[in-house]
Design a protein around this motif. Sequence first.
Motif, PDB file in Angstrom:
ATOM      1  N   ILE A 144       0.839  -1.198   0.000  1.00 32.58           N
ATOM      2  CA  ILE A 144       0.000   0.000   0.000  1.00 32.58           C
ATOM      3  C   ILE A 144       0.874   1.248   0.000  1.00 32.58           C
ATOM      4  O   ILE A 144       0.614   2.209  -0.730  1.00 32.58           O
ATOM      5  CB  ILE A 144      -0.971  -0.024   1.202  1.00 32.58           C
ATOM      6  N   ARG A 145       1.937   1.225   0.788  1.00 25.52           N
ATOM      7  CA  ARG A 145       2.864   2.362   0.781  1.00 25.52           C
ATOM      8  C   ARG A 145       3.517   2.539  -0.588  1.00 25.52           C
ATOM      9  O   ARG A 145       3.854   3.659  -0.988  1.00 25.52           O
ATOM     10  CB  ARG A 145       3.945   2.179   1.848  1.00 25.52           C
ATOM     11  N   SER A 146       3.679   1.438  -1.306  1.00 18.58           N
ATOM     12  CA  SER A 146       4.289   1.488  -2.647  1.00 18.58           C
ATOM     13  C   SER A 146       3.319   1.994  -3.706  1.00 18.58           C
ATOM     14  O   SER A 146       3.715   2.188  -4.853  1.00 18.58           O
ATOM     15  CB  SER A 146       4.800   0.102  -3.045  1.00 18.58           C
ATOM     16  N   GLY A 147       2.050   2.159  -3.326  1.00 14.03           N
ATOM     17  CA  GLY A 147       1.077   2.738  -4.245  1.00 14.03           C
ATOM     18  C   GLY A 147       0.141   1.765  -4.922  1.00 14.03           C
ATOM     19  O   GLY A 147      -0.586   2.149  -5.858  1.00 14.03           O
ATOM     20  N   VAL A 148       0.117   0.507  -4.483  1.00 16.32           N
ATOM     21  CA  VAL A 148      -0.778  -0.471  -5.112  1.00 16.32           C
ATOM     22  C   VAL A 148      -2.231  -0.021  -4.961  1.00 16.32           C
ATOM     23  O   VAL A 148      -2.612   0.598  -3.957  1.00 16.32           O
ATOM     24  CB  VAL A 148      -0.539  -1.870  -4.496  1.00 16.32           C
ATOM     25  N   ASP A 149      -3.046  -0.296  -5.982  1.00 13.88           N
ATOM     26  CA  ASP A 149      -4.443   0.139  -5.973  1.00 13.88           C
ATOM     27  C   ASP A 149      -5.374  -0.842  -5.268  1.00 13.88           C
ATOM     28  O   ASP A 149      -6.435  -0.453  -4.784  1.00 13.88           O
ATOM     29  CB  ASP A 149      -4.933   0.336  -7.413  1.00 13.88           C
ATOM     30  N   ALA A 150      -5.007  -2.119  -5.233  1.00 19.85           N
ATOM     31  CA  ALA A 150      -5.832  -3.142  -4.584  1.00 19.85           C
ATOM     32  C   ALA A 150      -4.958  -4.339  -4.261  1.00 19.85           C
ATOM     33  O   ALA A 150      -3.874  -4.511  -4.831  1.00 19.85           O
ATOM     34  CB  ALA A 150      -6.996  -3.572  -5.482  1.00 19.85           C
ATOM     35  N   LEU A 151      -5.440  -5.167  -3.345  1.00 16.45           N
ATOM     36  CA  LEU A 151      -4.706  -6.353  -2.916  1.00 16.45           C
ATOM     37  C   LEU A 151      -5.546  -7.604  -3.143  1.00 16.45           C
ATOM     38  O   LEU A 151      -6.783  -7.558  -3.109  1.00 16.45           O
ATOM     39  CB  LEU A 151      -4.359  -6.267  -1.429  1.00 16.45           C
ATOM     40  N   VAL A 152      -4.844  -8.710  -3.335  1.00 17.23           N
ATOM     41  CA  VAL A 152      -5.464 -10.035  -3.304  1.00 17.23           C
ATOM     42  C   VAL A 152      -4.786 -10.799  -2.172  1.00 17.23           C
ATOM     43  O   VAL A 152      -3.550 -10.848  -2.107  1.00 17.23           O
ATOM     44  CB  VAL A 152      -5.280 -10.801  -4.629  1.00 17.23           C
ATOM     45  N   ILE A 153      -5.591 -11.363  -1.274  1.00 15.21           N
ATOM     46  CA  ILE A 153      -5.021 -12.216  -0.230  1.00 15.21           C
ATOM     47  C   ILE A 153      -5.478 -13.640  -0.512  1.00 15.21           C
ATOM     48  O   ILE A 153      -6.664 -13.927  -0.569  1.00 15.21           O
ATOM     49  CB  ILE A 153      -5.416 -11.744   1.192  1.00 15.21           C
ATOM     50  N   GLU A 154      -4.509 -14.523  -0.716  1.00 18.16           N
ATOM     51  CA  GLU A 154      -4.802 -15.893  -1.141  1.00 18.16           C
ATOM     52  C   GLU A 154      -4.274 -16.878  -0.109  1.00 18.16           C
ATOM     53  O   GLU A 154      -3.088 -16.907   0.184  1.00 18.16           O
ATOM     54  CB  GLU A 154      -4.167 -16.159  -2.500  1.00 18.16           C
ATOM     55  N   GLY A 155      -5.173 -17.691   0.427  1.00 15.62           N
ATOM     56  CA  GLY A 155      -4.799 -18.647   1.454  1.00 15.62           C
ATOM     57  C   GLY A 155      -4.284 -19.961   0.914  1.00 15.62           C
ATOM     58  O   GLY A 155      -4.310 -20.236  -0.296  1.00 15.62           O
ATOM     59  N   ALA A 156      -3.820 -20.793   1.845  1.00 14.35           N
ATOM     60  CA  ALA A 156      -3.172 -22.061   1.501  1.00 14.35           C
ATOM     61  C   ALA A 156      -4.126 -23.078   0.877  1.00 14.35           C
ATOM     62  O   ALA A 156      -3.677 -24.084   0.330  1.00 14.35           O
ATOM     63  CB  ALA A 156      -2.526 -22.664   2.747  1.00 14.35           C
ATOM     64  N   GLU A 157      -5.432 -22.825   0.943  1.00 15.17           N
ATOM     65  CA  GLU A 157      -6.387 -23.750   0.328  1.00 15.17           C
ATOM     66  C   GLU A 157      -6.383 -23.670  -1.195  1.00 15.17           C
ATOM     67  O   GLU A 157      -6.946 -24.516  -1.881  1.00 15.17           O
ATOM     68  CB  GLU A 157      -7.818 -23.449   0.815  1.00 15.17           C
ATOM     69  N   ALA A 158      -5.778 -22.620  -1.726  1.00 15.80           N
ATOM     70  CA  ALA A 158      -5.785 -22.384  -3.168  1.00 15.80           C
ATOM     71  C   ALA A 158      -4.947 -23.420  -3.908  1.00 15.80           C
ATOM     72  O   ALA A 158      -4.150 -24.144  -3.315  1.00 15.80           O
ATOM     73  CB  ALA A 158      -5.252 -20.984  -3.469  1.00 15.80           C
ATOM     74  N   GLY A 159      -5.130 -23.481  -5.222  1.00 16.50           N
ATOM     75  CA  GLY A 159      -4.338 -24.373  -6.057  1.00 16.50           C
ATOM     76  C   GLY A 159      -3.081 -23.690  -6.545  1.00 16.50           C
ATOM     77  O   GLY A 159      -2.954 -22.464  -6.511  1.00 16.50           O
ATOM     78  N   GLY A 160      -2.115 -24.477  -7.010  1.00 15.74           N
ATOM     79  CA  GLY A 160      -0.875 -23.934  -7.541  1.00 15.74           C
ATOM     80  C   GLY A 160       0.084 -23.512  -6.451  1.00 15.74           C
ATOM     81  O   GLY A 160       0.089 -24.075  -5.353  1.00 15.74           O
ATOM     82  N   HIS A 161       0.913 -22.506  -6.735  1.00 15.53           N
ATOM     83  CA  HIS A 161       1.922 -22.033  -5.782  1.00 15.53           C
ATOM     84  C   HIS A 161       1.245 -21.218  -4.690  1.00 15.53           C
ATOM     85  O   HIS A 161       0.544 -20.245  -4.974  1.00 15.53           O
ATOM     86  CB  HIS A 161       2.970 -21.180  -6.502  1.00 15.53           C
ATOM     87  N   ILE A 162       1.460 -21.592  -3.450  1.00 12.15           N
ATOM     88  CA  ILE A 162       0.731 -20.974  -2.348  1.00 12.15           C
ATOM     89  C   ILE A 162       1.647 -20.683  -1.171  1.00 12.15           C
ATOM     90  O   ILE A 162       2.762 -21.186  -1.081  1.00 12.15           O
ATOM     91  CB  ILE A 162      -0.424 -21.875  -1.866  1.00 12.15           C
ATOM     92  N   GLY A 163       1.123 -19.899  -0.246  1.00 12.69           N
ATOM     93  CA  GLY A 163       1.792 -19.629   1.016  1.00 12.69           C
ATOM     94  C   GLY A 163       1.282 -20.574   2.089  1.00 12.69           C
ATOM     95  O   GLY A 163       0.429 -21.424   1.838  1.00 12.69           O
ATOM     96  N   PRO A 164       1.757 -20.404   3.335  1.00  8.10           N
ATOM     97  CA  PRO A 164       1.455 -21.361   4.396  1.00  8.10           C
ATOM     98  C   PRO A 164       0.214 -21.056   5.232  1.00  8.10           C
ATOM     99  O   PRO A 164      -0.203 -21.885   6.045  1.00  8.10           O
ATOM    100  CB  PRO A 164       2.703 -21.281   5.285  1.00  8.10           C
ATOM    101  N   VAL A 165      -0.413 -19.872   5.051  1.00 14.37           N
ATOM    102  CA  VAL A 165      -1.483 -19.443   5.954  1.00 14.37           C
ATOM    103  C   VAL A 165      -2.849 -19.605   5.291  1.00 14.37           C
ATOM    104  O   VAL A 165      -3.021 -19.297   4.110  1.00 14.37           O
ATOM    105  CB  VAL A 165      -1.269 -17.975   6.383  1.00 14.37           C
TER     106      VAL A 165
END
Length: 342
Positions: free
Chosen positions: A138-159
């Motif tokens: 947000i400080r870098s100026g992004v207009d929107a965010l996507v938060i994707e949890g570990a239930e998703a398919g493909g490359h994912i994070g741990p949370v």
Amino acid sequence: MTAHRQHLDRLWQRGREFLGSDVAVMGGAMAWVSERTLVSAISNAGGFGVIASGSMPPEVLREEIRATRALTDRPFGVNLITLHPQLDALMRVCLEEKVGHVVLAGGLPPGGAIRTLKEGGARVMCFAPALVLAKKLIRSGVDALVIEGAEAGGHIGPVSTSVLAQEILPEVGHEVPVFVAGGIGRGEAILSYLEMGAAGVQLGTRFVCATECRAHPRFKQAFIRAGARDAVLSTAVDTRFPVIPVRALQNEGTRRFQEKQHEVIARFERGELDQKEAQLEIEHFWAGALRRAVVEGDVETGSLMAGQSVGMVTREQPTAEIIADLVDQALAALRRRGPASE
């Protein structure tokens, strides 16, 4: 329009206005799956399709954008992988082709990327796998965010999605639109995240078996047969050789991957390979595997990337019907509560 539909539209009004769509449902960018026909079908049905550029070179992406625009006059976006060696050229293509929304994925964007895209007239979305990164973006100026949890398919994070939503939405949801992704397969879940402060949602797995999706029939059948427990994470057998977590359906390929790791590590320990060579050999195991599955229908040794919501994919159906089902499920949940609130 019913009072319940008006209430739902108020809940995701911010997301709809940001995307320019009828419903704040983004199509997840899935390599080899999210191409012109599915992307345009999602946008034509009132959602927001997103082209998965994957490893496309710039001119191929340009062709895909133009082909998509020939199929829809509704807004759609392009997903760019930040680690792509030609990222600057891909961004130029998006700006030259007047793409309204660019989604940067695969890690923090390099310095200047967000500014370049915004100065060129595009709205920029980024993935935020943690609250501290959400605030940094947000400080870098992004207009929107996507938060994707570990239930998703493909490359994912741990949370998990539910934890990310609780951590991030109350903190930054008022600053920029936040879209929630990972494990969403029904309208009731969409409603719950909207009520937590999300501007909208992103779904990938749910659209794989859309009629308009060009994925191989065997790939689609694998999704239809699968349950949530079949979508598992790839795991490293030795911490010295980390594996990027990927969620996919279990098949012969996932079993062979475990064997491949043991075999390579044994060769490393015998001195036949150095650590870098061993790591590269492990990483190269899946090269081309997603294309083999999606395009060629190799569901035995290909990569069947899928989220845990795959258990809710029970048949092939038109994209418009999928989106209508999601909306109907959200409205049914609201009706069960009684009269719509003002």
